[in-house]
Design a protein around this motif. Structure first.
Motif, PDB file in Angstrom:
ATOM      1  N   GLN A   6      63.797   2.515  15.373  1.00 55.08           N
ATOM      2  CA  GLN A   6      64.053   1.979  16.715  1.00 55.08           C
ATOM      3  C   GLN A   6      63.244   0.706  16.913  1.00 55.08           C
ATOM      4  OE1 GLN A   6      64.609   4.556  20.177  1.00 55.08           O
ATOM      5  NE2 GLN A   6      64.295   6.301  18.815  1.00 55.08           N
ATOM      6  N   ILE A   7      63.912  -0.330  17.398  1.00 53.63           N
ATOM      7  CA  ILE A   7      63.301  -1.631  17.667  1.00 53.63           C
ATOM      8  C   ILE A   7      63.782  -2.097  19.034  1.00 53.63           C
ATOM      9  CG2 ILE A   7      63.136  -2.258  15.218  1.00 53.63           C
ATOM     10  CD1 ILE A   7      65.682  -3.981  15.634  1.00 53.63           C
ATOM     11  N   THR A   8      63.369  -3.276  19.446  1.00 57.52           N
ATOM     12  CA  THR A   8      63.929  -3.882  20.656  1.00 57.52           C
ATOM     13  C   THR A   8      64.611  -5.179  20.264  1.00 57.52           C
ATOM     14  OG1 THR A   8      61.812  -4.932  21.133  1.00 57.52           O
ATOM     15  CG2 THR A   8      62.269  -2.873  22.256  1.00 57.52           C
ATOM     16  N   LEU A  34      66.612  -1.398  23.827  1.00 61.14           N
ATOM     17  CA  LEU A  34      66.439  -0.591  22.626  1.00 61.14           C
ATOM     18  C   LEU A  34      67.579  -0.844  21.646  1.00 61.14           C
ATOM     19  CD1 LEU A  34      65.193   2.897  23.862  1.00 61.14           C
ATOM     20  CD2 LEU A  34      63.937   1.191  22.554  1.00 61.14           C
ATOM     21  N   ALA A  35      67.226  -0.907  20.381  1.00 59.85           N
ATOM     22  CA  ALA A  35      68.202  -1.113  19.318  1.00 59.85           C
ATOM     23  C   ALA A  35      67.801  -0.279  18.115  1.00 59.85           C
ATOM     24  CB  ALA A  35      68.271  -2.590  18.951  1.00 59.85           C
ATOM     25  N   ALA A  36      68.720  -0.146  17.180  1.00 60.59           N
ATOM     26  CA  ALA A  36      68.470   0.589  15.948  1.00 60.59           C
ATOM     27  C   ALA A  36      68.592  -0.364  14.773  1.00 60.59           C
ATOM     28  CB  ALA A  36      69.475   1.725  15.792  1.00 60.59           C
ATOM     29  N   GLU A  45      69.516  -5.166   5.919  1.00 59.98           N
ATOM     30  CA  GLU A  45      69.217  -4.661   7.264  1.00 59.98           C
ATOM     31  C   GLU A  45      70.277  -5.118   8.252  1.00 59.98           C
ATOM     32  OE1 GLU A  45      64.355  -4.786   6.732  1.00 59.98           O
ATOM     33  OE2 GLU A  45      65.297  -6.155   8.157  1.00 59.98           O
ATOM     34  N   GLN A  46      70.626  -4.222   9.173  1.00 58.11           N
ATOM     35  CA  GLN A  46      71.549  -4.517  10.268  1.00 58.11           C
ATOM     36  C   GLN A  46      70.956  -3.881  11.526  1.00 58.11           C
ATOM     37  OE1 GLN A  46      75.594  -5.430   9.301  1.00 58.11           O
ATOM     38  NE2 GLN A  46      73.912  -6.716   8.660  1.00 58.11           N
ATOM     39  N   ALA A  47      71.336  -4.384  12.705  1.00 63.87           N
ATOM     40  CA  ALA A  47      70.819  -3.799  13.952  1.00 63.87           C
ATOM     41  C   ALA A  47      71.949  -3.626  14.958  1.00 63.87           C
ATOM     42  CB  ALA A  47      69.728  -4.687  14.536  1.00 63.87           C
ATOM     43  N   VAL A  71      72.889   8.733  16.321  1.00 66.10           N
ATOM     44  CA  VAL A  71      73.609   7.540  15.883  1.00 66.10           C
ATOM     45  C   VAL A  71      74.334   7.890  14.589  1.00 66.10           C
ATOM     46  CG1 VAL A  71      73.396   5.148  15.093  1.00 66.10           C
ATOM     47  CG2 VAL A  71      71.907   5.992  16.923  1.00 66.10           C
ATOM     48  N   GLU A  72      75.656   7.704  14.613  1.00 68.30           N
ATOM     49  CA  GLU A  72      76.482   7.953  13.430  1.00 68.30           C
ATOM     50  C   GLU A  72      76.772   6.611  12.769  1.00 68.30           C
ATOM     51  OE1 GLU A  72      79.915  10.560  14.301  1.00 68.30           O
ATOM     52  OE2 GLU A  72      78.955  10.763  16.261  1.00 68.30           O
ATOM     53  N   VAL A  73      76.494   6.512  11.476  1.00 68.16           N
ATOM     54  CA  VAL A  73      76.699   5.273  10.728  1.00 68.16           C
ATOM     55  C   VAL A  73      77.729   5.533   9.636  1.00 68.16           C
ATOM     56  CG1 VAL A  73      75.589   3.488   9.338  1.00 68.16           C
ATOM     57  CG2 VAL A  73      74.314   4.598  11.181  1.00 68.16           C
TER      58      VAL A  73
END
Length: 108
Positions: free
Chosen positions: A9-11, A17-19, A76-78, A87-89
């Protein structure tokens, strides 16, 4: 070949909030290729597709880096989070419906 690694988790730049999701991309094609031009990633929360997030915590260039046949690269992706649910990827070929990888991450 793509494997899904971790979710952190990032911003994003707006403070939302982002992943950040990591992938390992191996070029098994006969020519030089980049993650971005080889596969597409779909991320979902609550059944809704997530939008890309922009953050300084993500190495965006990794998705555009071309690699030679037989080489692997971490990418990396966000994505912007819309709730605290799982979260389903899913990863697919750029043109195709056959799922290459899938993983569900819990944010709890």
């Amino acid at each position: 070949e793509v494997t899904i690694g971790t979710l952190t988790q990032i911003t994003d730049y707006s403070g939302n909030l982002a992943a950040k999701i990591t992938f390992n991309f191996t070029n098994n094609s006969d020519e030089t290729a980049a993650f971005m031009s080889s596969v597409r990633v779909e991320a979902y929360q609550d059944g809704q597709q997530l939008e890309n997030a922009v953050s300084s915590d993500v190495n965006w260039e990794s998705a555009m880096t071309k690699i030679k046949t037989g080489t692997s690269l971490d990418v990396e992706q966000a994505y912007k989070l819309i709730s605290s649910s799982d979260v389903e990827v899913e990863v697919y070929p750029l043109f195709g419906k056959d799922k290459l990888a899938a993983q569900t991450f819990s944010l709890q």
